[in-house]
Design a protein around this motif. Structure first.
Motif, PDB file in Angstrom:
ATOM      1  N   VAL A 177     -46.346 -73.516  71.354  1.00  0.00           N
ATOM      2  CA  VAL A 177     -46.038 -72.117  71.673  1.00  0.00           C
ATOM      3  C   VAL A 177     -45.179 -72.018  72.928  1.00  0.00           C
ATOM      4  O   VAL A 177     -44.204 -71.259  72.980  1.00  0.00           O
ATOM      5  CB  VAL A 177     -47.345 -71.314  71.863  1.00  0.00           C
ATOM      6  N   LEU A 178     -45.527 -72.780  73.955  1.00  0.00           N
ATOM      7  CA  LEU A 178     -44.877 -72.633  75.253  1.00  0.00           C
ATOM      8  C   LEU A 178     -43.479 -73.255  75.302  1.00  0.00           C
ATOM      9  O   LEU A 178     -42.612 -72.778  76.040  1.00  0.00           O
ATOM     10  CB  LEU A 178     -45.753 -73.257  76.334  1.00  0.00           C
ATOM     11  N   ALA A 179     -43.252 -74.305  74.516  1.00  0.00           N
ATOM     12  CA  ALA A 179     -41.955 -74.985  74.567  1.00  0.00           C
ATOM     13  C   ALA A 179     -40.787 -74.072  74.182  1.00  0.00           C
ATOM     14  O   ALA A 179     -39.782 -74.023  74.912  1.00  0.00           O
ATOM     15  CB  ALA A 179     -41.983 -76.234  73.683  1.00  0.00           C
ATOM     16  N   PRO A 180     -40.848 -73.317  73.067  1.00  0.00           N
ATOM     17  CA  PRO A 180     -39.718 -72.434  72.749  1.00  0.00           C
ATOM     18  C   PRO A 180     -39.487 -71.361  73.811  1.00  0.00           C
ATOM     19  O   PRO A 180     -38.334 -70.995  74.078  1.00  0.00           O
ATOM     20  CB  PRO A 180     -40.136 -71.807  71.411  1.00  0.00           C
ATOM     21  N   VAL A 184     -35.937 -70.832  75.848  1.00  0.00           N
ATOM     22  CA  VAL A 184     -35.173 -69.583  75.905  1.00  0.00           C
ATOM     23  C   VAL A 184     -34.667 -69.366  77.328  1.00  0.00           C
ATOM     24  O   VAL A 184     -33.491 -69.005  77.547  1.00  0.00           O
ATOM     25  CB  VAL A 184     -36.032 -68.386  75.447  1.00  0.00           C
ATOM     26  N   ALA A 185     -35.539 -69.593  78.309  1.00  0.00           N
ATOM     27  CA  ALA A 185     -35.131 -69.443  79.710  1.00  0.00           C
ATOM     28  C   ALA A 185     -34.039 -70.442  80.067  1.00  0.00           C
ATOM     29  O   ALA A 185     -33.079 -70.109  80.780  1.00  0.00           O
ATOM     30  CB  ALA A 185     -36.341 -69.623  80.631  1.00  0.00           C
ATOM     31  N   LEU A 190     -28.428 -71.804  81.374  1.00  0.00           N
ATOM     32  CA  LEU A 190     -27.321 -72.742  81.206  1.00  0.00           C
ATOM     33  C   LEU A 190     -26.149 -72.156  80.431  1.00  0.00           C
ATOM     34  O   LEU A 190     -25.031 -72.658  80.521  1.00  0.00           O
ATOM     35  CB  LEU A 190     -27.820 -74.013  80.498  1.00  0.00           C
ATOM     36  N   GLY A 191     -26.409 -71.116  79.637  1.00  0.00           N
ATOM     37  CA  GLY A 191     -25.350 -70.518  78.841  1.00  0.00           C
ATOM     38  C   GLY A 191     -25.039 -71.253  77.560  1.00  0.00           C
ATOM     39  O   GLY A 191     -24.084 -70.918  76.859  1.00  0.00           O
ATOM     40  N   VAL A 192     -25.837 -72.263  77.223  1.00  0.00           N
ATOM     41  CA  VAL A 192     -25.679 -73.023  75.976  1.00  0.00           C
ATOM     42  C   VAL A 192     -27.073 -73.276  75.409  1.00  0.00           C
ATOM     43  O   VAL A 192     -28.055 -73.325  76.160  1.00  0.00           O
ATOM     44  CB  VAL A 192     -24.961 -74.365  76.208  1.00  0.00           C
ATOM     45  N   PRO A 193     -27.188 -73.442  74.074  1.00  0.00           N
ATOM     46  CA  PRO A 193     -28.501 -73.746  73.498  1.00  0.00           C
ATOM     47  C   PRO A 193     -29.075 -75.025  74.098  1.00  0.00           C
ATOM     48  O   PRO A 193     -28.384 -76.040  74.167  1.00  0.00           O
ATOM     49  CB  PRO A 193     -28.198 -73.913  71.996  1.00  0.00           C
ATOM     50  N   ALA A 194     -30.333 -74.968  74.560  1.00  0.00           N
ATOM     51  CA  ALA A 194     -30.934 -76.118  75.233  1.00  0.00           C
ATOM     52  C   ALA A 194     -32.388 -76.289  74.784  1.00  0.00           C
ATOM     53  O   ALA A 194     -33.318 -75.932  75.509  1.00  0.00           O
ATOM     54  CB  ALA A 194     -30.868 -75.939  76.746  1.00  0.00           C
ATOM     55  N   PRO A 195     -32.599 -76.862  73.580  1.00  0.00           N
ATOM     56  CA  PRO A 195     -33.977 -77.052  73.090  1.00  0.00           C
ATOM     57  C   PRO A 195     -34.644 -78.299  73.658  1.00  0.00           C
ATOM     58  O   PRO A 195     -35.214 -79.110  72.921  1.00  0.00           O
ATOM     59  CB  PRO A 195     -33.761 -77.170  71.575  1.00  0.00           C
ATOM     60  N   LEU A 196     -34.569 -78.476  74.970  1.00  0.00           N
ATOM     61  CA  LEU A 196     -35.065 -79.707  75.585  1.00  0.00           C
ATOM     62  C   LEU A 196     -36.586 -79.826  75.488  1.00  0.00           C
ATOM     63  O   LEU A 196     -37.120 -80.858  75.076  1.00  0.00           O
ATOM     64  CB  LEU A 196     -34.626 -79.755  77.056  1.00  0.00           C
TER      65      LEU A 196
END
Length: 239
Positions: A177-180, A184-185, A190-196
């Motif tokens: 739950v917390l990772a997505p 988003v933050a 960063l201005g780019v998708p960052a699903p780290l």
């Protein structure tokens, strides 16, 4: 002693986040198709339309797609459904991975080129966005209908005595739950998708569940006693 209800709020949040992010993914893909179609039908608006499409792709579609994929995989791994025990779950996972690859490797780079040149989108780009929205809609149907039978993996587990996978503990579900939310933050910053965080959590959940299920694997069923065999006498009790 933990009760069977422990972790339910987190599991409900995970399901809710998966539904919301999947809906946003489908809506974003449909919106992308409309904007790209507008760039073709009205050349005067081509630059503005593809610019808006790229903004939609980065800050909604990509974020929602990553969240939908990560929460869906965590749900499969941490519940009794499993990831490869039911054909409908495996199909959803396969479709999701194909869509992520298409979005990252094909659709997004073309959008960058269109924005740089201010040119209308090719027909294939419009069709790709529409196909993405349709694929998410099909995945929603799979979740509701749950068609087809169990996979050979599930049948092997049943033959070994395990008819249902045990659910995972609360920490793994909460991480899903917390990772997505954290990503988003990161994307906004960063201005780019960052699903780290989502990638890290998927790795941790996958390894943890594999180890847990290996430790709790049921033993092979003992061979049946031959007909007419006399059962052993019970051991005498101590005084």
């Amino acid at each position: 002693m933990t009760t069977p209800r422990t972790g339910k709020p987190w599991r409900h949040l995970l399901v809710w986040l998966h539904v919301v992010s999947s809906t946003a993914w489908m809506s974003g893909a449909a919106g992308l198709a409309i904007l790209l179609g507008l760039s073709r039908s009205d050349p005067a608006l081509a630059g503005a339309a593809v610019g808006a499409a790229r903004h939609l792709d980065v800050f909604l579609l990509a974020v929602a797609a990553n969240a939908s994929a990560s929460t869906g995989l965590v749900l499969a791994w941490t519940t009794s459904w499993g990831l490869v025990h039911h054909w409908w779950v495996a199909a959803k996972a396969a479709i999701t991975l194909v869509q992520l690859y298409a979005g990252i490797a094909i659709l997004s780079p073309v959008l960058d080129e269109l924005v740089a040149g201010g040119t209308p989108a090719p027909a294939a780009q419009v069709a790709g966005a529409a196909a993405m929205a349709s694929a998410v809609a099909f995945q929603a149907w799979l979740s509701v209908a749950k068609p087809w039978s169990r996979t050979p993996v599930a049948r092997r587990e049943r033959a070994r005595g395990r008819t249902k996978l045990p659910p995972a503990g609360t920490p793994l579900v909460a991480a899903g739950v917390l990772a997505p939310v954290g990503d988003v933050a990161l994307t906004v910053a960063l201005g780019v998708p960052a699903p780290l965080l989502e990638v890290v959590v998927l790795g941790v959940v996958g390894v943890a569940r594999r180890r847990a299920l290996t430790r709790t694997a049921p033993a092979a069923a003992a061979p049946a006693a031959p007909a007419g065999a006399v059962p052993p006498a019970p051991a005498p009790r101590g005084s």
